[in-house]
Design an enzyme around this catalytic site. Structure first.
Site, short mmCIF file in Angstrom:
data_model
loop_
_atom_site.label_atom_id
_atom_site.label_comp_id
_atom_site.label_asym_id
_atom_site.label_seq_id
_atom_site.Cartn_x
_atom_site.Cartn_y
_atom_site.Cartn_z
N HIS A 14 34.05 27.70 36.64
CA HIS A 14 35.42 27.48 37.31
C HIS A 14 35.34 28.53 38.60
O HIS A 14 34.80 29.41 38.72
CB HIS A 14 36.51 27.91 36.39
CG HIS A 14 37.77 27.64 36.94
ND1 HIS A 14 38.33 28.64 37.96
CD2 HIS A 14 38.86 26.80 36.66
CE1 HIS A 14 39.48 28.27 38.13
NE2 HIS A 14 39.76 26.92 37.51
N ASP A 16 37.47 30.11 40.45
CA ASP A 16 38.01 31.58 40.27
C ASP A 16 37.00 32.57 39.60
O ASP A 16 36.74 33.54 39.96
CB ASP A 16 39.27 31.51 39.91
CG ASP A 16 40.24 30.78 40.60
OD1 ASP A 16 40.21 30.72 41.87
OD2 ASP A 16 41.17 30.41 40.15
N LYS A 17 36.41 31.95 38.37
CA LYS A 17 35.58 32.75 37.64
C LYS A 17 34.26 33.00 38.16
O LYS A 17 33.71 34.35 38.11
CB LYS A 17 35.37 32.17 36.34
CG LYS A 17 36.57 32.27 35.25
CD LYS A 17 36.47 33.90 34.72
CE LYS A 17 37.86 34.76 34.79
NZ LYS A 17 37.72 35.93 35.00
N GLU A 42 35.68 41.45 47.11
CA GLU A 42 36.65 40.47 46.83
C GLU A 42 35.69 39.15 47.29
O GLU A 42 34.73 39.15 48.36
CB GLU A 42 37.58 40.42 47.53
CG GLU A 42 38.66 41.65 47.64
CD GLU A 42 39.33 41.53 46.19
OE1 GLU A 42 39.28 40.70 45.64
OE2 GLU A 42 39.68 42.87 45.89
N GLU A 55 35.96 46.66 50.55
CA GLU A 55 35.87 47.95 51.08
C GLU A 55 34.65 48.64 50.00
O GLU A 55 34.81 48.59 48.89
CB GLU A 55 36.85 48.89 51.10
CG GLU A 55 38.23 48.54 51.92
CD GLU A 55 38.88 47.00 51.42
OE1 GLU A 55 39.07 46.22 52.13
OE2 GLU A 55 39.36 47.20 50.11
N LYS A 172 37.56 23.74 31.76
CA LYS A 172 38.67 24.63 31.28
C LYS A 172 39.13 24.23 29.71
O LYS A 172 38.70 23.11 29.38
CB LYS A 172 39.97 24.26 31.98
CG LYS A 172 39.69 24.35 33.45
CD LYS A 172 40.89 24.23 34.40
CE LYS A 172 42.15 25.12 34.30
NZ LYS A 172 43.29 24.73 35.19
N PHE A 237 36.32 13.89 35.79
CA PHE A 237 36.24 15.42 36.49
C PHE A 237 34.77 15.54 37.15
O PHE A 237 33.92 16.10 36.25
CB PHE A 237 36.60 16.20 35.32
CG PHE A 237 36.66 17.80 35.86
CD1 PHE A 237 36.39 18.03 37.08
CD2 PHE A 237 36.85 18.66 34.65
CE1 PHE A 237 36.86 19.39 37.60
CE2 PHE A 237 36.63 20.05 35.20
CZ PHE A 237 36.79 20.53 36.60
N ASP A 245 38.28 23.03 44.40
CA ASP A 245 39.27 23.94 44.46
C ASP A 245 38.79 25.26 44.81
O ASP A 245 37.53 25.52 44.20
CB ASP A 245 39.98 24.03 43.04
CG ASP A 245 41.27 24.76 43.05
OD1 ASP A 245 41.88 25.12 44.09
OD2 ASP A 245 41.80 25.28 42.29
N ALA A 246 39.54 25.90 46.01
CA ALA A 246 38.62 26.97 46.40
C ALA A 246 38.84 28.00 45.26
O ALA A 246 39.95 28.11 44.47
CB ALA A 246 39.52 27.59 47.54
N ARG A 251 41.96 35.78 40.40
CA ARG A 251 43.22 34.84 40.11
C ARG A 251 43.29 34.23 38.66
O ARG A 251 44.35 33.45 38.35
CB ARG A 251 42.92 33.40 40.91
CG ARG A 251 44.00 32.70 41.33
CD ARG A 251 44.00 32.14 42.76
NE ARG A 251 43.24 31.15 42.80
CZ ARG A 251 42.81 30.37 43.99
NH1 ARG A 251 43.59 30.33 44.67
NH2 ARG A 251 41.70 29.33 43.78
N LYS A 252 42.59 34.90 37.91
CA LYS A 252 42.86 34.47 36.48
C LYS A 252 42.85 35.53 35.46
O LYS A 252 42.44 35.91 34.55
CB LYS A 252 41.37 33.86 35.90
CG LYS A 252 41.43 32.23 36.46
CD LYS A 252 42.31 31.21 35.95
CE LYS A 252 42.34 29.98 36.60
NZ LYS A 252 42.85 29.98 37.97
N LYS A 272 35.99 45.79 41.08
CA LYS A 272 36.49 47.15 41.49
C LYS A 272 35.62 48.21 40.45
O LYS A 272 35.40 47.89 39.31
CB LYS A 272 37.89 47.12 41.11
CG LYS A 272 38.70 46.20 41.89
CD LYS A 272 40.24 46.37 41.53
CE LYS A 272 41.09 45.60 42.20
NZ LYS A 272 42.65 45.35 41.94
N LYS A 276 39.33 52.79 40.27
CA LYS A 276 40.49 51.95 40.32
C LYS A 276 41.07 51.72 38.85
O LYS A 276 40.71 50.90 38.03
CB LYS A 276 39.92 50.39 40.87
CG LYS A 276 39.98 50.59 42.28
CD LYS A 276 38.60 50.99 42.55
CE LYS A 276 38.37 50.81 44.42
NZ LYS A 276 37.33 51.65 44.95
N ASP A 278 43.52 49.74 38.04
CA ASP A 278 43.81 48.50 37.83
C ASP A 278 42.73 48.00 36.64
O ASP A 278 43.21 47.47 35.59
CB ASP A 278 43.54 47.62 38.89
CG ASP A 278 44.53 47.79 39.86
OD1 ASP A 278 45.72 48.16 39.69
OD2 ASP A 278 44.54 47.38 40.95
#
Length: 391
Positions: A14, A16-17, A42, A55, A172, A237, A245-246, A251-252, A272, A276, A278
């Site tokens: 996918h 995003d993945k 990123e 960074e 998916k 598909f 899709d970008a 985003r997941k 990260k 971090k 997060d």
């Protein structure tokens, strides 16, 4: 009372993945050279293009172009006809050094005059992070996200081993579980969308996915005559991945965590380093929650940790057991504060996070899987001893 709870998962192909995987591959390679590196990588993907931004502060040289191409190849984008591939797509690098304003808070925490070694690193940002665990499954994870991950992992496996050679990397799954109270009793719906070659008949794909993907990983007892199976419900598909899709790192985040069964603090994980919070504090909150459940102190536990940038100690610890504990949530929060040290430097040492372990986390969830240090239940005895004293 009956209720329906859903969760989704996506394959490593996918977009995003794939972006998450590239970001974590960059992180892992940098950590191999410099365990003390600071990384926030990123990735954005689209037709014929990968852009790596962020960074980074590290010692030594890392071949970012090579990392990106090797990662894309490993996932399965090896054909230029897919609109995105390892050899012919462009790779652009836009990396800056970590902001000195952030670095000063991380490298010299406001509490560093205490003389405690674990006060040497402050939180890399403000924010709140959540961990969750439940006795609903052996993995201490909610059943819907567990089943969704099983399906997408299987979807990738049958593509790679040649069982279904017409599949492509993108895919998916979504699972809706019917509960009676807190007890899962049936699968209400299963949705699978699998990218495929253009010449495979839809009827064949649908039958193959049910036989080779869904049934091998879903408990037979949960599949009933009323279960709705939706396999490629749009009917086609073929165009997928970054061409369809970008893709973007982070985003997941609900796929990465608990499928919506617990809140998410908002910060993504992939790309990260462990300073971090997060990432590292979300892992630690899971570690705390899982040990609370494993110790028998609650059937379900949600742990929230809150931080201020540049400050080592959490500014808040909150526990919610949803009425499943004999102790009050306030009492459990005090026990957690006593047993667990959630300062970033302590988290890094306890879980050994300055090493290249992150690529496997980038697909099929960061939690509920063997081999990750935050999945250990090695604090059970400490928790039980404190709970006995508080009873």
């Amino acid at each position: 009372m009956q209720r329906r709870i859903s969760a989704e998962s996506v394959t490593e192909g996918h977009p995003d993945k794939l972006a998450d995987r590239i970001s974590d591959a960059v992180l892992d390679e940098i950590l191999r050279h410099d365990p003390d590196a600071r990384v926030a990588a990123e990735t954005i993907l689209t037709t014929g293009l990968a852009l790596i931004a962020g960074e980074i502060r590290c010692d030594g040289y890392v071949d970012l172009q090579g990392i990106v191409r090797d990662t894309v190849r490993d996932v399965g984008y090896t054909d230029a006809g897919f609109g995105f591939d390892a050899d012919y797509s462009s790779v652009l690098i836009a990396i800056n050094e970590q902001s000195p304003d952030i670095a000063q808070g991380v490298d010299a925490a406001q509490e560093s005059t205490s003389g405690d070694a674990y006060d040497r690193i402050g939180a890399g940002d403000q924010g709140l992070m959540f961990g969750y665990a439940t006795d609903e499954t052996p993995e201490a994870m909610p059943l819907p996200i567990t089943l969704a991950h099983r399906i997408t992992r299987r979807l990738a496996a049958v593509r790679k081993d040649g069982t279904l050679p017409y599949l492509r990397p993108d895919g998916k799954a979504q699972v809706t579980v019917l509960y009676d109270g807190d007890q899962p009793v049936a699968l209400d719906a299963v949705v699978v969308s699998a990218q495929h070659d253009p010449d495979v008949p839809l009827e064949q794909l649908q039958a193959d996915v049910v036989e080779h993907v869904v049934r091998p990983v879903v408990p037979e007892a949960l599949l009933t005559d009323a279960t709705n199976l939706f396999i490629n419900p749009t009917g086609r598909f073929v165009i997928g991945g970054p061409q369809g899709d970008a893709g973007l790192t982070g985003r997941k985040i609900i796929v990465d965590t608990y499928g919506g069964a617990a809140p998410h603090g908002g910060g993504a994980f992939s790309g990260k380093d462990a300073t971090k919070v997060d990432r590292s504090a979300s892992y630690y909150a899971r570690y705390v929650a899982k040990n609370l459940v494993a110790a028998g102190l609650a059937r379900r536990a949600q742990v929230q940790l809150a931080y201020a940038i540049g400050v080592a100690r959490p500014v808040g610890v909150y526990v919610d057991t949803f009425g499943t504990s004999r102790l009050s949530d306030d009492t459990l929060a005090r026990i957690v504060w006593d047993v667990f040290d959630a300062r970033p430097a302590s988290i890094i040492d306890q879980l050994d996070l300055q090493r290249p372990i992150y690529v496997p986390t980038s697909s099929y969830g960061h939690f509920g899987r063997d081999g990750f240090p935050w999945e250990a239940t090695d604090r059970v005895d400490d928790l039980r001893a404190r709970a006995d004293g508080a009873a």
